[in-house]
Design a protein around this motif. Sequence first.
Motif, PDB file in Angstrom:
ATOM      1  N   ASP A  18       0.840  -1.202   0.000  1.00 40.29           N
ATOM      2  CA  ASP A  18       0.000   0.000   0.000  1.00 40.29           C
ATOM      3  C   ASP A  18       0.878   1.256   0.000  1.00 40.29           C
ATOM      4  N   GLN A  19       1.641   1.430  -1.051  1.00 38.72           N
ATOM      5  CA  GLN A  19       2.511   2.593  -1.159  1.00 38.72           C
ATOM      6  C   GLN A  19       2.764   2.899  -2.630  1.00 38.72           C
ATOM      7  N   GLN A  20       3.330   4.069  -2.852  1.00 45.10           N
ATOM      8  CA  GLN A  20       3.692   4.468  -4.204  1.00 45.10           C
ATOM      9  C   GLN A  20       5.207   4.496  -4.351  1.00 45.10           C
ATOM     10  N   HIS A  22       8.031   6.125  -6.948  1.00 48.65           N
ATOM     11  CA  HIS A  22       8.214   7.099  -8.031  1.00 48.65           C
ATOM     12  C   HIS A  22       6.874   7.645  -8.539  1.00 48.65           C
ATOM     13  N   GLY A  23       5.934   7.825  -7.610  1.00 51.12           N
ATOM     14  CA  GLY A  23       4.644   8.396  -7.972  1.00 51.12           C
ATOM     15  C   GLY A  23       3.655   7.422  -8.559  1.00 51.12           C
ATOM     16  N   HIS A  24       3.981   6.110  -8.553  1.00 55.76           N
ATOM     17  CA  HIS A  24       3.090   5.091  -9.097  1.00 55.76           C
ATOM     18  C   HIS A  24       2.765   4.065  -8.009  1.00 55.76           C
ATOM     19  N   PRO A  25       1.570   3.494  -8.021  1.00 52.74           N
ATOM     20  CA  PRO A  25       1.276   2.403  -7.088  1.00 52.74           C
ATOM     21  C   PRO A  25       2.278   1.258  -7.288  1.00 52.74           C
ATOM     22  N   LEU A  26       2.777   0.730  -6.190  1.00 49.94           N
ATOM     23  CA  LEU A  26       3.770  -0.334  -6.270  1.00 49.94           C
ATOM     24  C   LEU A  26       3.189  -1.588  -6.908  1.00 49.94           C
ATOM     25  N   GLN A 373       8.407   3.265 -13.274  1.00 45.08           N
ATOM     26  CA  GLN A 373       6.951   3.180 -13.379  1.00 45.08           C
ATOM     27  C   GLN A 373       6.338   2.444 -12.187  1.00 45.08           C
ATOM     28  N   GLY A 374       7.158   2.274 -11.143  1.00 50.79           N
ATOM     29  CA  GLY A 374       6.659   1.668  -9.917  1.00 50.79           C
ATOM     30  C   GLY A 374       6.596   0.165  -9.932  1.00 50.79           C
TER      31      GLY A 374
END
Length: 427
Positions: A18-20, A22-26, A373-374
């Motif tokens: 539940d984190q991002q 580089h600004g993307h959902p992992l 891109q995460g």
Amino acid sequence: MSVLDEFESIRQQFPILDQQIHGHPLVYLDSAATSQKPESVIEAESEFYRTINAGVHRGAHELAARSTVAFEESRAKIARLVNANAQEGEEEIVFTAGATASLNLLATAFGNASLGQGGAAAQRFALHAGDEIVVSKAEHHSVLLPFQELAQRTGATLKWFDLDDEGRVLADTASTVITAQTKVVAITHVGNTTGAITNIAPIVKRAHEVGAIVVLDACQSVPHLAVDFHALDVDFAAWSAHKMYGPTGVGFLYGKRELLEALPPANFGGSMVELAFMDKPAQYMAPPARFEAGTQPVAQIVAAGVAADWLMNIGMERVEAHEAMITRELLKLGEVEGVRILGPNSPEQRIGTVAFDVAGVHPHDVGQFIDAQGIAIRVGHHCAQPVHRHFGVFASNRASSAVYNSPQEAQQLVDAVAGVRAFFRVK
């Protein structure tokens, strides 16, 4: 509730997801290296330290008794996961520091037997000049190197199974690769690079025909498949907790009870000796204690038992079915122009571990592009250089799935990889 909805609820049990990035959902697709941990496993380790932390098998006070019970209950859970249940009081699971430690324990113990240690019963493990050890080109270095070193120490010859074009072990050559001189066969159950499931049956059958010991690397099978060591009839097997949703620093060695009883110890110290003397050799305890010298990572072992319970509560058949769906999506990488899958291109007899090569782009560059891109994947040779040479490359990218992944995440990876060559201006 649909199957996908059910597994979405499973995903929600993993707080790290539940984190991002580089600004993307992992999107975590590196579970062949190490899996993430559900909240229940994290809590179990913490709860042990908060409530019953004490040394096991070495104290008469209440905390020591409670921690010992939890420790041994974990052993029983691990045994149930892989059907390694002998008679009561005759456990077939040894705790180690990891699969690498388990395999080195075996190689060292076989070497000790070769020096005459362990008495007449241990001679079944002894190796000498003229004997053979058989591995395969698909092996992780943690299988290859301990047994390669054992061959050098004892004068035995190292031989290996070759691979087909998809990187599968050529199990149908067992009758020629395994000979009357073969004493040990150490083989992967599932390739950590190719994801290919090895056809174990003919290898085990031939090995036992000539009296050889079969050692199975089960690191990539236990977390993903319904595994039954008794049905497979392997003699020993090794795997790690951290790849099956458990903590790091814990591994397991399965051994048939009669073989564990004959095997000489490999590590020496407290809690593995029955009687110690100044003027004559020690008398060692029965297994598994004989192989568990020193203080064990008890909290992590207890949490590993919770991980085993967690998997069994889901059901390994359901895990297999879910991951098969992810595998089919990941194999669409092979449809991307300039991408070659290093392993089977079809979903049969493989797991969702898919290594691939992008023509004209270094794997590290691919990995960084994907990470931006995460999406987390593995880059490098994955501790399996011979199988990469088999495919004519030094390194690759590897995506590997788990129960918390979705088909949509697999498609995100495929879409990201489809943009790699254009980004690096490769034609």
